[in-house]
Design an enzyme around this catalytic site. Structure first.
Site, PDB file in Angstrom:
ATOM      1  N   ALA A 229       0.829  -1.208   0.000  1.00 14.98           N
ATOM      2  CA  ALA A 229       0.000   0.000   0.000  1.00 14.98           C
ATOM      3  C   ALA A 229       0.861   1.254   0.000  1.00 14.98           C
ATOM      4  O   ALA A 229       1.945   1.305   0.598  1.00 14.98           O
ATOM      5  CB  ALA A 229      -0.917   0.003   1.219  1.00 14.98           C
ATOM      6  N   HIS A 230       0.379   2.294  -0.682  1.00 17.37           N
ATOM      7  CA  HIS A 230       1.012   3.609  -0.661  1.00 17.37           C
ATOM      8  C   HIS A 230       1.000   4.145   0.768  1.00 17.37           C
ATOM      9  O   HIS A 230       0.027   3.931   1.505  1.00 17.37           O
ATOM     10  CB  HIS A 230       0.255   4.551  -1.601  1.00 17.37           C
ATOM     11  CG  HIS A 230       0.957   5.839  -1.862  1.00 17.37           C
ATOM     12  ND1 HIS A 230       0.921   6.894  -0.974  1.00 17.37           N
ATOM     13  CD2 HIS A 230       1.704   6.253  -2.907  1.00 17.37           C
ATOM     14  CE1 HIS A 230       1.625   7.905  -1.466  1.00 17.37           C
ATOM     15  NE2 HIS A 230       2.106   7.541  -2.641  1.00 17.37           N
ATOM     16  N   PRO A 231       2.047   4.863   1.188  1.00 24.24           N
ATOM     17  CA  PRO A 231       2.092   5.311   2.586  1.00 24.24           C
ATOM     18  C   PRO A 231       1.064   6.372   2.949  1.00 24.24           C
ATOM     19  O   PRO A 231       0.798   6.581   4.137  1.00 24.24           O
ATOM     20  CB  PRO A 231       3.512   5.861   2.738  1.00 24.24           C
ATOM     21  CG  PRO A 231       3.955   6.198   1.362  1.00 24.24           C
ATOM     22  CD  PRO A 231       3.298   5.183   0.474  1.00 24.24           C
ATOM     23  N   PHE A 236      -4.504   2.643  -2.596  1.00 25.18           N
ATOM     24  CA  PHE A 236      -3.513   2.554  -3.672  1.00 25.18           C
ATOM     25  C   PHE A 236      -2.601   1.389  -3.319  1.00 25.18           C
ATOM     26  O   PHE A 236      -1.606   1.545  -2.610  1.00 25.18           O
ATOM     27  CB  PHE A 236      -2.714   3.855  -3.786  1.00 25.18           C
ATOM     28  CG  PHE A 236      -2.175   4.105  -5.178  1.00 25.18           C
ATOM     29  CD1 PHE A 236      -1.533   3.106  -5.888  1.00 25.18           C
ATOM     30  CD2 PHE A 236      -2.313   5.346  -5.773  1.00 25.18           C
ATOM     31  CE1 PHE A 236      -1.050   3.326  -7.167  1.00 25.18           C
ATOM     32  CE2 PHE A 236      -1.835   5.591  -7.067  1.00 25.18           C
ATOM     33  CZ  PHE A 236      -1.201   4.571  -7.754  1.00 25.18           C
TER      34      PHE A 236
END
Length: 404
Positions: A229-231, A236
């Protein structure tokens, strides 16, 4: 003319990072004369298994297309003489060696400017030519660990994980090519060459980008995320479907609105929804993502992609290498090219992504070791047969073959 057809580069390169950088310059038309040290058998990349035989390997082919090869021992007086003659007519000397080696070998600007004041000396090393680690060997895997990449890669409960590709090496090659071209531009403008001190370490640390800036200025501590996952952008990441994985990303609010409608939850994108903004979705990721994961598991990957793509939601499959190379877009962009090879027959290779102008690049297979000695010595340097024979006797091109 191709963009770099008037550029000649003398390259003391080996293995991956250095050859990857000069590959793109060669594809753009630069004449890259690859100096291979004869006592060790030349570039070690020629012998990388599993697809290697007799000094040819598919590994070597991946990094050395469109180049020329000359076996030359520059540690001998004759070999050094040939090297210096090449420098006189070259634009750049390019290498990827340990940080303390260019100075010792005399391939820096200070050591060569008396031969050619416009020469650009680009040294791609593991740790640079200064600093406490300058004399250490630098390899991609080590740099991924040292620069913090492995600590933020993989699942949260798993071990630190290396990227599946040697991205420090390849990024370092691109950085070296960029530095070399900047140096050439300045040399042609000002009439004075320079050193380019490029390192894999510098490259890897600089690619920490915004997580690094967040840490330096706000104390942010990057951490591994579940399902890649995007931070800070939710959602996302990869999602598991009924038969595989897909990537779905909402980098803008409009994409979230489209995704919410596509999964049958348009109310999630309403302004007063608990998931209606980036900030709220990030705060409630722990409750939102399990809901999305359950929805995505209800259909196959192909069905979801057929639904999300026309809806304008950024998404894509998680392909195998085989599937990626078979993608229609790969063929449409001419990313697989063919050359003729004396050992492998028709050899398929990957095109450079660097494109300038509309003309399709021409491709020539990687050279056999010392294949271009005749061209370099006779046509580039205008040596006559007696001089070549004398240099050969003196060991400039490596040990002489025993008489049979």
């Amino acid at each position: 003319m191709r963009p770099l057809e008037d550029v000649r580069i003398i390259s003391l390169e080996q293995y991956g990072a250095g050859p990857f950088g000069s590959l793109h310059l060669a594809d753009l038309g630069a004449e890259v004369i690859k100096i291979e040290e004869p006592r060790s058998g030349g570039d070690v990349g020629r012998y990388v298994p599993p697809y290697a035989d007799g000094g040819d390997s598919l590994f070597f082919e991946a990094f050395n297309r469109n180049k020329r090869s000359l076996s030359l021992d520059i540690a001998t007086p004759g070999g050094r003489e040939v090297f210096e003659d090449l420098v006189r007519g070259a634009d750049a000397v390019y290498s990827n060696l340990r940080g303390d080696v260019p100075q010792r070998m005399g391939i820096t600007y200070g050591a060569l400017k008396h031969l050619n004041p416009r020469i650009v000396c680009c040294s791609l090393t593991g740790f640079g030519m200064t600093g406490p680690r300058a004399a250490e060997p630098g390899y991609d895997y080590i740099l991924q660990g040292l620069a913090g990449w492995m600590d933020v890669t993989g699942e949260p409960e798993g071990p630190p994980t290396k990227s599946g590709l040697s991205m420090v090496d390849y990024s370092g090659g691109f950085v070296a090519a960029l530095a070399l071209m900047a140096g050439l531009h300045a040399a042609r403008r000002d009439g004075v060459g320079t050193d380019c001190d490029v390192s894999l370490y510098d490259t890897a640390v600089s690619l920490l980008t915004y997580p690094g800036v967040w840490h330096l200025n706000a104390g942010y501590a990057p951490a591994r995320t579940r399902h890649s996952a995007h931070p800070s952008l939710v959602p996302f990441q990869v999602f598991e479907t009924a038969d595989g994985w897909i990537v779905v990303g909402c980098a803008k609010e409009k994409f979230w609105r489209r995704l919410a409608a596509a999964v049958g939850r348009p109310e999630w994108a309403e302004p007063d929804s608990p998931y209606g903004t980036f900030a709220r979705r990030t705060e409630r990721a722990g409750e939102l993502l399990p809901l999305l994961e359950e929805i995505f598991r209800s259909r196959t990957a192909a069905r979801w992609l057929a639904l999300l793509t026309p809806a304008g939601v950024p998404c894509g499959p998680v392909n195998t290498v085989e599937q990626a190379l078979a993608e229609p877009h790969t063929a449409a962009r001419d990313l697989v090219v063919e050359t003729d090879h004396p050992r492998y027959g028709t050899l398929r290779n990957l095109a450079s992504p660097v494109r300038v102008g509309g003309e399709r690049p021409s491709y020539r297979r990687a050279p056999r070791r010392d294949e271009d000695a005749g061209y370099v010595l006779r046509e580039v340097l205008s040596y006559d047969a007696s001089r070549i024979a004398a240099l050969r006797r003196d060991g400039a091109f490596g040990p002489q073959e025993p008489a049979r």
